[in-house]
Design a protein around this motif. Structure first.
Motif, mmCIF file in Angstrom:
data_model
loop_
_atom_site.group_PDB
_atom_site.id
_atom_site.type_symbol
_atom_site.label_atom_id
_atom_site.label_comp_id
_atom_site.label_asym_id
_atom_site.label_seq_id
_atom_site.Cartn_x
_atom_site.Cartn_y
_atom_site.Cartn_z
ATOM 1 N N GLY A 52 -2.497 -4.413 9.989
ATOM 2 C CA GLY A 52 -2.913 -3.030 10.161
ATOM 3 C C GLY A 52 -1.982 -2.071 9.432
ATOM 4 O O GLY A 52 -2.431 -1.109 8.797
ATOM 5 N N ALA A 53 -0.679 -2.343 9.491
ATOM 6 C CA ALA A 53 0.287 -1.500 8.776
ATOM 7 C C ALA A 53 0.035 -1.557 7.277
ATOM 8 O O ALA A 53 0.039 -0.529 6.594
ATOM 9 N N ASP A 54 -0.209 -2.754 6.762
ATOM 10 C CA ASP A 54 -0.472 -2.892 5.328
ATOM 11 C C ASP A 54 -1.751 -2.155 4.926
ATOM 12 O O ASP A 54 -1.789 -1.451 3.903
ATOM 13 N N ALA A 55 -2.806 -2.326 5.727
ATOM 14 C CA ALA A 55 -4.096 -1.713 5.399
ATOM 15 C C ALA A 55 -4.023 -0.192 5.464
ATOM 16 O O ALA A 55 -4.565 0.505 4.595
ATOM 17 N N ILE A 56 -3.337 0.338 6.475
ATOM 18 C CA ILE A 56 -3.237 1.792 6.622
ATOM 19 C C ILE A 56 -2.370 2.387 5.517
ATOM 20 O O ILE A 56 -2.694 3.430 4.941
ATOM 21 N N ALA A 57 -1.252 1.720 5.200
ATOM 22 C CA ALA A 57 -0.392 2.212 4.125
ATOM 23 C C ALA A 57 -1.134 2.210 2.791
ATOM 24 O O ALA A 57 -0.948 3.102 1.959
ATOM 25 N N GLU A 58 -1.989 1.214 2.596
ATOM 26 C CA GLU A 58 -2.697 1.074 1.326
ATOM 27 C C GLU A 58 -3.917 1.975 1.219
ATOM 28 O O GLU A 58 -4.172 2.578 0.168
ATOM 29 N N HIS A 59 -4.676 2.091 2.319
ATOM 30 C CA HIS A 59 -5.963 2.782 2.259
ATOM 31 C C HIS A 59 -6.035 4.065 3.080
ATOM 32 O O HIS A 59 -6.985 4.829 2.919
ATOM 33 N N GLY A 60 -5.066 4.282 3.988
ATOM 34 C CA GLY A 60 -5.151 5.418 4.894
ATOM 35 C C GLY A 60 -5.887 5.036 6.166
ATOM 36 O O GLY A 60 -6.603 4.034 6.209
ATOM 37 N N VAL A 61 -5.730 5.858 7.191
ATOM 38 C CA VAL A 61 -6.352 5.553 8.481
ATOM 39 C C VAL A 61 -7.872 5.514 8.364
ATOM 40 O O VAL A 61 -8.528 4.596 8.857
ATOM 41 N N HIS A 62 -8.465 6.505 7.700
ATOM 42 C CA HIS A 62 -9.923 6.585 7.641
ATOM 43 C C HIS A 62 -10.534 5.417 6.886
ATOM 44 O O HIS A 62 -11.562 4.876 7.282
ATOM 45 N N GLU A 63 -9.919 5.035 5.779
ATOM 46 C CA GLU A 63 -10.495 3.998 4.919
ATOM 47 C C GLU A 63 -10.109 2.585 5.343
ATOM 48 O O GLU A 63 -10.717 1.621 4.878
ATOM 49 N N ALA A 64 -9.094 2.440 6.169
ATOM 50 C CA ALA A 64 -8.707 1.105 6.652
ATOM 51 C C ALA A 64 -9.797 0.582 7.577
ATOM 52 O O ALA A 64 -10.147 1.218 8.559
ATOM 53 N N ARG A 65 -10.353 -0.570 7.249
ATOM 54 C CA ARG A 65 -11.459 -1.140 8.029
ATOM 55 C C ARG A 65 -10.947 -2.273 8.894
ATOM 56 O O ARG A 65 -10.106 -3.072 8.470
ATOM 57 N N LEU A 66 -11.493 -2.354 10.103
ATOM 58 C CA LEU A 66 -11.017 -3.355 11.047
ATOM 59 C C LEU A 66 -11.308 -4.774 10.574
ATOM 60 O O LEU A 66 -10.520 -5.686 10.841
ATOM 61 N N ASP A 67 -12.417 -4.977 9.863
ATOM 62 C CA ASP A 67 -12.681 -6.328 9.388
ATOM 63 C C ASP A 67 -11.683 -6.718 8.298
ATOM 64 O O ASP A 67 -11.305 -7.893 8.174
ATOM 65 N N ASP A 68 -11.209 -5.735 7.526
ATOM 66 C CA ASP A 68 -10.175 -6.008 6.530
ATOM 67 C C ASP A 68 -8.855 -6.346 7.217
ATOM 68 O O ASP A 68 -8.147 -7.279 6.809
#
Length: 201
Positions: free
Chosen positions: A25-41
């Motif tokens: 989750g930290a990697d996804a949020i840092a990379e894409h932001g909260v809005h664009e970070a998807r739970l399946d990712d």
């Protein structure tokens, strides 16, 4: 792909599932932001199905809050590992230099920036952001009081709470401006501040 819903003989311990999901989750949020970070990712990065996310977190907002908590804990843990009351005054600058400079803080700052922006756009999230920043501030203040309490011969030249605020602000500001500072090391900046202000009484 492993999954916590697999056979009991291969079930991943719940604590490990959460830890892997939080790191992903930290990697996804840092990379894409909260809005664009998807739970399946997030789930895929951790090696689980999306159901694993929902069995460990009540919502995306809960995951975001827990990722923020993890980030705070990592920063404090790194500082607590290096700072203790027995460090001689002559060595405190080098310890601070190591504590603030030993890790690349770019990913950490990307997370902090995203959390701050998200809280500004979603006022209901601001209390959690504020709580986390105060946890960090209180943790750093505790270490500052611990060290100065063991070294009464050293005068910080200002109230310890102000000194704590300056340490955090110097680090955050240096990381924020890093692209414009020609590879300035935040650890060097914070250590120089410490060495400049501490004086023997």
């Amino acid at each position: 792909m492993s999954d916590e819903d697999g056979p009991a003989t291969t079930r991943t311990p719940r604590a490990e599932v959460r830890a892997r999901l939080l790191a992903a989750g930290a990697d996804a949020i840092a990379e894409h932001g909260v809005h664009e970070a998807r739970l399946d990712d997030v789930a895929a990065r951790a090696g689980f199905s999306k159901g694993a996310v929902y069995s460990n977190f009540s919502s995306k907002e809960d995951l975001v809050a827990q990722v923020m908590q993890r980030a705070t804990n990592l920063v404090l843990g790194a500082l607590e590992d290096l700072v203790d009351a027995d460090i001689p005054a002559a060595d405190i600058g080098d310890v601070v230099r190591a504590a603030f400079g030993r890790h690349d803080q770019s990913a950490q700052f990307a997370l902090l920036s995203e959390f701050r922006g998200y809280a500004l756009r979603h006022p209901e999230s601001m209390p959690e952001f504020v709580r986390q920043r105060r946890v960090l501030q209180d943790g750093v203040a505790r270490l500052v009081r611990l060290w100065f309490g063991a070294h009464p011969e050293i005068d910080p030249g200002m109230p310890l709470d102000t000194f704590t605020t300056l340490l955090i602000a110097a680090n955050v500001g240096t990381v924020f401006d890093a692209p414009a500072l020609d590879d300035v090391n935040p650890g060097e900046v914070v250590a120089t501040l410490v060495e400049a202000v501490i004086r023997r009484r």
